[in-house]
Write a protein that holds these residues in place. Structure first.
Motif, PDB file in Angstrom:
ATOM      1  N   PHE A 274       1.341  -0.970   0.013  1.00  0.00           N
ATOM      2  CA  PHE A 274       0.087   0.288  -0.067  1.00  0.00           C
ATOM      3  C   PHE A 274       0.578   1.139  -0.236  1.00  0.00           C
ATOM      4  CE2 PHE A 274      -3.524  -2.791   1.064  1.00  0.00           C
ATOM      5  CZ  PHE A 274      -4.814  -2.045   0.077  1.00  0.00           C
ATOM      6  N   GLU A 275       2.204   0.906   0.488  1.00  0.00           N
ATOM      7  CA  GLU A 275       2.709   2.196   0.781  1.00  0.00           C
ATOM      8  C   GLU A 275       3.177   3.182  -0.609  1.00  0.00           C
ATOM      9  OE1 GLU A 275       6.311   2.999   2.287  1.00  0.00           O
ATOM     10  OE2 GLU A 275       5.517   2.592   4.984  1.00  0.00           O
ATOM     11  N   LYS A 276       3.978   1.098  -1.731  1.00  0.00           N
ATOM     12  CA  LYS A 276       4.130   1.663  -3.099  1.00  0.00           C
ATOM     13  C   LYS A 276       2.934   2.567  -3.787  1.00  0.00           C
ATOM     14  CE  LYS A 276       6.439   0.700  -6.792  1.00  0.00           C
ATOM     15  NZ  LYS A 276       7.476  -0.820  -7.656  1.00  0.00           N
ATOM     16  N   LEU A 277       1.477   1.734  -3.626  1.00  0.00           N
ATOM     17  CA  LEU A 277       0.291   2.165  -4.268  1.00  0.00           C
ATOM     18  C   LEU A 277       0.588   3.604  -3.901  1.00  0.00           C
ATOM     19  CD1 LEU A 277      -1.911   1.658  -5.782  1.00  0.00           C
ATOM     20  CD2 LEU A 277      -3.768   1.222  -3.377  1.00  0.00           C
ATOM     21  N   ILE A 278       0.302   4.656  -2.527  1.00  0.00           N
ATOM     22  CA  ILE A 278       0.673   5.625  -2.529  1.00  0.00           C
ATOM     23  C   ILE A 278       1.032   6.288  -3.177  1.00  0.00           C
ATOM     24  CG2 ILE A 278       0.055   7.243  -0.054  1.00  0.00           C
ATOM     25  CD1 ILE A 278      -1.114   4.735   1.270  1.00  0.00           C
ATOM     26  N   TRP A 279       2.359   6.416  -2.788  1.00  0.00           N
ATOM     27  CA  TRP A 279       3.676   6.316  -3.625  1.00  0.00           C
ATOM     28  C   TRP A 279       3.195   6.821  -5.501  1.00  0.00           C
ATOM     29  CZ3 TRP A 279       6.815   6.253  -8.283  1.00  0.00           C
ATOM     30  CH2 TRP A 279       7.961   7.242  -8.138  1.00  0.00           C
ATOM     31  N   ILE A 280       2.782   6.230  -6.451  1.00  0.00           N
ATOM     32  CA  ILE A 280       2.681   6.017  -7.367  1.00  0.00           C
ATOM     33  C   ILE A 280       1.545   6.662  -7.850  1.00  0.00           C
ATOM     34  CG2 ILE A 280       1.650   3.753  -8.177  1.00  0.00           C
ATOM     35  CD1 ILE A 280       2.809   3.549 -10.219  1.00  0.00           C
ATOM     36  N   CYS A 281       0.376   6.959  -6.783  1.00  0.00           N
ATOM     37  CA  CYS A 281      -1.690   7.411  -7.108  1.00  0.00           C
ATOM     38  C   CYS A 281      -1.043   8.751  -6.666  1.00  0.00           C
ATOM     39  CB  CYS A 281      -2.063   6.762  -6.313  1.00  0.00           C
ATOM     40  SG  CYS A 281      -2.207   4.638  -6.706  1.00  0.00           S
ATOM     41  N   SER A 282      -0.115   9.209  -5.253  1.00  0.00           N
ATOM     42  CA  SER A 282      -0.439  10.524  -5.436  1.00  0.00           C
ATOM     43  C   SER A 282       0.760  11.581  -6.755  1.00  0.00           C
ATOM     44  CB  SER A 282       0.346  10.474  -3.958  1.00  0.00           C
ATOM     45  OG  SER A 282       1.549  10.182  -3.695  1.00  0.00           O
ATOM     46  N   PHE A 283       1.926  10.573  -6.588  1.00  0.00           N
ATOM     47  CA  PHE A 283       3.001  11.537  -7.161  1.00  0.00           C
ATOM     48  C   PHE A 283       2.972  11.390  -8.821  1.00  0.00           C
ATOM     49  CE2 PHE A 283       5.648  11.328  -3.297  1.00  0.00           C
ATOM     50  CZ  PHE A 283       6.980  12.499  -3.782  1.00  0.00           C
ATOM     51  N   MET A 284       1.638  10.696  -8.691  1.00  0.00           N
ATOM     52  CA  MET A 284       1.449  11.003 -10.467  1.00  0.00           C
ATOM     53  C   MET A 284       0.162  11.484 -10.885  1.00  0.00           C
ATOM     54  SD  MET A 284       3.813   8.656 -12.149  1.00  0.00           S
ATOM     55  CE  MET A 284       4.998   8.817 -11.399  1.00  0.00           C
ATOM     56  N   LEU A 285      -0.367  11.438  -9.931  1.00  0.00           N
ATOM     57  CA  LEU A 285      -2.050  12.692  -9.679  1.00  0.00           C
ATOM     58  C   LEU A 285      -0.898  13.581  -9.418  1.00  0.00           C
ATOM     59  CD1 LEU A 285      -5.018  12.465 -10.113  1.00  0.00           C
ATOM     60  CD2 LEU A 285      -4.549  12.440  -8.131  1.00  0.00           C
ATOM     61  N   VAL A 286      -0.661  14.279  -8.275  1.00  0.00           N
ATOM     62  CA  VAL A 286      -0.337  15.797  -8.643  1.00  0.00           C
ATOM     63  C   VAL A 286       0.729  16.160  -9.789  1.00  0.00           C
ATOM     64  CG1 VAL A 286       1.438  17.494  -7.368  1.00  0.00           C
ATOM     65  CG2 VAL A 286      -0.622  15.174  -6.165  1.00  0.00           C
ATOM     66  N   GLY A 287       1.366  15.200 -10.327  1.00  0.00           N
ATOM     67  CA  GLY A 287       2.037  15.320 -11.573  1.00  0.00           C
ATOM     68  C   GLY A 287       1.765  16.194 -12.747  1.00  0.00           C
ATOM     69  N   ALA A 288       0.609  14.890 -12.836  1.00  0.00           N
ATOM     70  CA  ALA A 288      -0.931  15.167 -13.445  1.00  0.00           C
ATOM     71  C   ALA A 288      -1.187  16.563 -14.052  1.00  0.00           C
ATOM     72  CB  ALA A 288      -1.423  14.040 -13.603  1.00  0.00           C
ATOM     73  N   GLN A 289      -1.830  17.063 -12.651  1.00  0.00           N
ATOM     74  CA  GLN A 289      -1.928  18.563 -12.770  1.00  0.00           C
ATOM     75  C   GLN A 289      -1.241  19.378 -13.431  1.00  0.00           C
ATOM     76  OE1 GLN A 289      -5.659  18.802 -11.577  1.00  0.00           O
ATOM     77  NE2 GLN A 289      -5.241  16.043 -11.370  1.00  0.00           N
ATOM     78  N   TYR A 290       0.328  19.201 -13.777  1.00  0.00           N
ATOM     79  CA  TYR A 290       0.883  20.319 -14.064  1.00  0.00           C
ATOM     80  C   TYR A 290       2.031  19.411 -15.273  1.00  0.00           C
ATOM     81  CZ  TYR A 290       0.447  21.794  -9.490  1.00  0.00           C
ATOM     82  OH  TYR A 290      -0.076  22.613  -8.675  1.00  0.00           O
ATOM     83  N   PRO A 291       1.193  20.080 -16.474  1.00  0.00           N
ATOM     84  CA  PRO A 291       1.408  18.775 -17.836  1.00  0.00           C
ATOM     85  C   PRO A 291       3.461  19.361 -18.366  1.00  0.00           C
ATOM     86  CG  PRO A 291      -0.568  19.904 -18.194  1.00  0.00           C
ATOM     87  CD  PRO A 291       0.246  20.537 -16.652  1.00  0.00           C
ATOM     88  N   GLY A 292       3.884  18.189 -17.862  1.00  0.00           N
ATOM     89  CA  GLY A 292       5.460  18.064 -18.601  1.00  0.00           C
ATOM     90  C   GLY A 292       5.613  18.068 -16.942  1.00  0.00           C
ATOM     91  N   ALA A 293       5.482  17.495 -16.243  1.00  0.00           N
ATOM     92  CA  ALA A 293       6.246  17.658 -15.016  1.00  0.00           C
ATOM     93  C   ALA A 293       6.422  16.726 -14.771  1.00  0.00           C
ATOM     94  CB  ALA A 293       5.807  18.067 -13.166  1.00  0.00           C
ATOM     95  N   THR A 294       8.294  16.338 -14.221  1.00  0.00           N
ATOM     96  CA  THR A 294       8.888  14.992 -13.055  1.00  0.00           C
ATOM     97  C   THR A 294       7.866  14.695 -11.947  1.00  0.00           C
ATOM     98  OG1 THR A 294      10.756  16.126 -12.796  1.00  0.00           O
ATOM     99  CG2 THR A 294      10.527  15.572 -15.049  1.00  0.00           C
ATOM    100  N   VAL A 295       8.641  13.654 -11.444  1.00  0.00           N
ATOM    101  CA  VAL A 295       8.718  13.369 -10.000  1.00  0.00           C
ATOM    102  C   VAL A 295       9.474  13.898  -9.202  1.00  0.00           C
ATOM    103  CG1 VAL A 295       9.281  11.290  -8.381  1.00  0.00           C
ATOM    104  CG2 VAL A 295       8.260  10.548 -10.685  1.00  0.00           C
ATOM    105  N   GLY A 296      10.779  14.562  -9.791  1.00  0.00           N
ATOM    106  CA  GLY A 296      11.354  15.403  -9.064  1.00  0.00           C
ATOM    107  C   GLY A 296      10.938  16.572  -9.108  1.00  0.00           C
ATOM    108  N   ASP A 297      10.623  17.216  -9.461  1.00  0.00           N
ATOM    109  CA  ASP A 297       9.032  17.919 -10.002  1.00  0.00           C
ATOM    110  C   ASP A 297       7.943  18.711  -8.816  1.00  0.00           C
ATOM    111  OD1 ASP A 297      11.394  19.192 -12.678  1.00  0.00           O
ATOM    112  OD2 ASP A 297       9.269  18.775 -13.531  1.00  0.00           O
ATOM    113  N   VAL A 298       7.662  16.876  -8.775  1.00  0.00           N
ATOM    114  CA  VAL A 298       6.427  17.356  -7.772  1.00  0.00           C
ATOM    115  C   VAL A 298       6.869  17.679  -6.255  1.00  0.00           C
ATOM    116  CG1 VAL A 298       4.723  15.865  -7.134  1.00  0.00           C
ATOM    117  CG2 VAL A 298       4.976  15.714  -9.227  1.00  0.00           C
ATOM    118  N   GLU A 299       8.058  16.445  -6.116  1.00  0.00           N
ATOM    119  CA  GLU A 299       8.626  16.310  -4.358  1.00  0.00           C
ATOM    120  C   GLU A 299       9.333  17.846  -4.381  1.00  0.00           C
ATOM    121  OE1 GLU A 299      11.141  15.742  -1.453  1.00  0.00           O
ATOM    122  OE2 GLU A 299      12.034  16.350  -3.545  1.00  0.00           O
TER     123      GLU A 299
END
Length: 460
Positions: free
Chosen positions: A251-276
């Motif tokens: 579930f920790e990994k599921l939360i990671w991929i769901c949260s970082f991918m979803l927030v990043g999708a709000q900002y087109p072109g954002a990478t995981v590092g940009d979100v963090e």
């Protein structure tokens, strides 16, 4: 004989320089010296030769040197790349590099980057096949690693004999348990993969972080230890966990991929590092929300810190909401089921709001401004209206699509029938033309034969 004072001076300078160089070599642990170090060595080399010549002139006789200068043990050449003398001695006494562990040969389904990397980790007896290939009768009897995308699982399972299902090892991202439960695979081996393979043939990179230097990859099930041993052959970490610990890690990994991918999708072109780095507050709030929403799982402290640390280790990864059914769909279903069951409170309001902005999700719930345990009756009624209208529109869209599909199928059927009829008419016409041509040719041949007979017939 050289002046003793000059000998002492040269010796002190050379000795100090050697100590600096050796210390740098030990600390940096590099195979080739840096340019500045090479320059210093070249400058000091004449002085060192002069010093060596001077020492030869004052050295004791050869027979007494062994007693005068204790012999340096052979192991000392390892000291430059060992932290302690004990490590250097152990490395010198071993004399060989550590051999790979002997692990059971496996079947690896999926010939992509991860599949090829798994084969390279083995002992050379593995069978690597594509996701559309059948398993041969003489295949290895060890684990069956499935290194494909989630959407290929049905096709893969259809080609695996039922008696081998207990040997399956699932390595996909997302929440697999409901899928496995429906197919009587609840106890199948699962692996949470935190290592990355950049491209086909490249060695994998372990997913270690500053908060988890021991590594994050984990496994559970019948072949968990075999998977860990295989990974160890590539210097990759892997923890073998019990069911409860593995579920928490999953579930920790599921939360990671769901949260970082979803927030990043709000900002087109954002990478995981940009979100963090640039959207820390948003992703932290979403992580904490999703962590609190998972029923029956108590996460260790510093959940958001651990997941942000992993994000920093894969900062170059792009962000996109993919494989919705296996990832964000889990939390979307929590929101829908909790609300529609009468709870009237969305356990994942931020998650729902982000999905609504992207137009993704089975149900777009009321756009919550923030989590509140109690809502006014008017708000609940408004939410009911929105959901009811959405479900009505969705049903209408579905019916419209079905109608369009039926019409299209009917049109295709008619077009096919018309094409077949035209083909039959064309073939019939060609057949009639051929028969007429054959009759004409036969008639012409008969007339020619009659003419020849008349010419050859003698006059009476």
């Amino acid at each position: 004989m050289p002046n003793i004072r000059s000998l002492i001076g040269v010796g002190l300078v050379s000795g100090a320089a050697l100590l600096v160089l050796l210390s740098a070599a030990r600390d940096d642990r590099v195979a080739a010296p840096a340019p500045a170090t090479r320059a210093a060595t070249n400058t000091l080399r004449p002085m060192m030769r002069m010093n060596a010549g001077c020492m030869r002139s004052v050295a004791p006789p050869r027979d007494s040197r062994r007693a005068f200068y204790p012999t340096m043990p052979r192991q000392s050449r390892f000291a430059l790349r060992a932290e302690t003398a004990e490590e250097a001695t152990a490395e010198a006494m071993s004399g060989e590099t550590q051999e790979k562990k002997t692990i059971p040969p496996a079947i690896i389904i999926g010939a992509g980057r991860v599949g090829q990397a798994l084969k390279d980790m083995g002992s050379g007896e593995d069978l690597l096949i594509g996701r559309h290939d059948f398993i041969p009768d003489d295949a290895p009897e060890g684990p069956i690693f499935i290194a494909t995308r989630n959407n290929d699982l049905d096709a893969v399972l259809a080609k695996v004999p039922a008696e081998r299902h207990e040997d399956l090892v699932f390595m996909q991202n997302g929440y697999l348990q409901p899928y496995l439960d429906k197919r009587n695979l609840s106890d199948a081996t699962q692996v949470l993969v935190y290592f990355a393979v950049a491209k086909l043939g490249d060695p994998p990179t372990d997913g270690i972080t500053d908060l988890n230097p021991e590594g994050l990859t984990a496994a559970h099930g019948k072949w968990a230890q075999a998977a860990a041993d295989r990974f160890a052959n590539a210097d990759l970490s892997c923890k073998v966990l019990d069911k409860e610990s593995f579920e928490r890690a999953m579930f920790e990994k599921l939360i990671w991929i769901c949260s970082f991918m979803l927030v990043g999708a709000q900002y087109p072109g954002a990478t995981v590092g940009d979100v963090e780095a640039n959207h820390t507050a948003e992703v932290t709030a979403l992580i904490n929300e999703l962590g609190a929403a998972v029923p029956g799982v108590n996460f260790e402290p510093q959940l958001s810190e651990r997941l942000r640390a992993y994000a920093r280790s894969v900062a170059h990864f792009p962000t996109a909401v993919k494989e919705f059914e296996w990832r964000n769909g889990y939390f979307n279903e929590l929101s829908k089921n909790n609300y529609m069951s009468g709870g009237k409170v969305d356990p994942c309001p931020l998650h729902s709001d982000y999905l609504a902005k992207l137009g993704i999700g089975k149900v777009i719930p009321y756009s919550f401004k923030g989590y509140r345990p109690i809502y006014f009756q008017e708000e609940l009624e408004e939410q009911d209206k929105i959901l009811t209208e959405y479900e009505k529109q969705r049903a209408e869209r579905k019916e419209k699509l079905e109608k369009e599909k039926r019409l299209k199928r009917e049109q295709l059927r008619k077009e096919k029938e018309a094409a077949n009829l035209a083909k039959q008419e064309r073939e019939l016409k060609e057949e009639e033309t051929m028969k007429a041509r054959q009759l004409e040719m036969a008639k012409t041949a008969a007339e020619e034969e009659t003419k020849r007979s008349r010419r050859n017939k003698p006059d009476a």
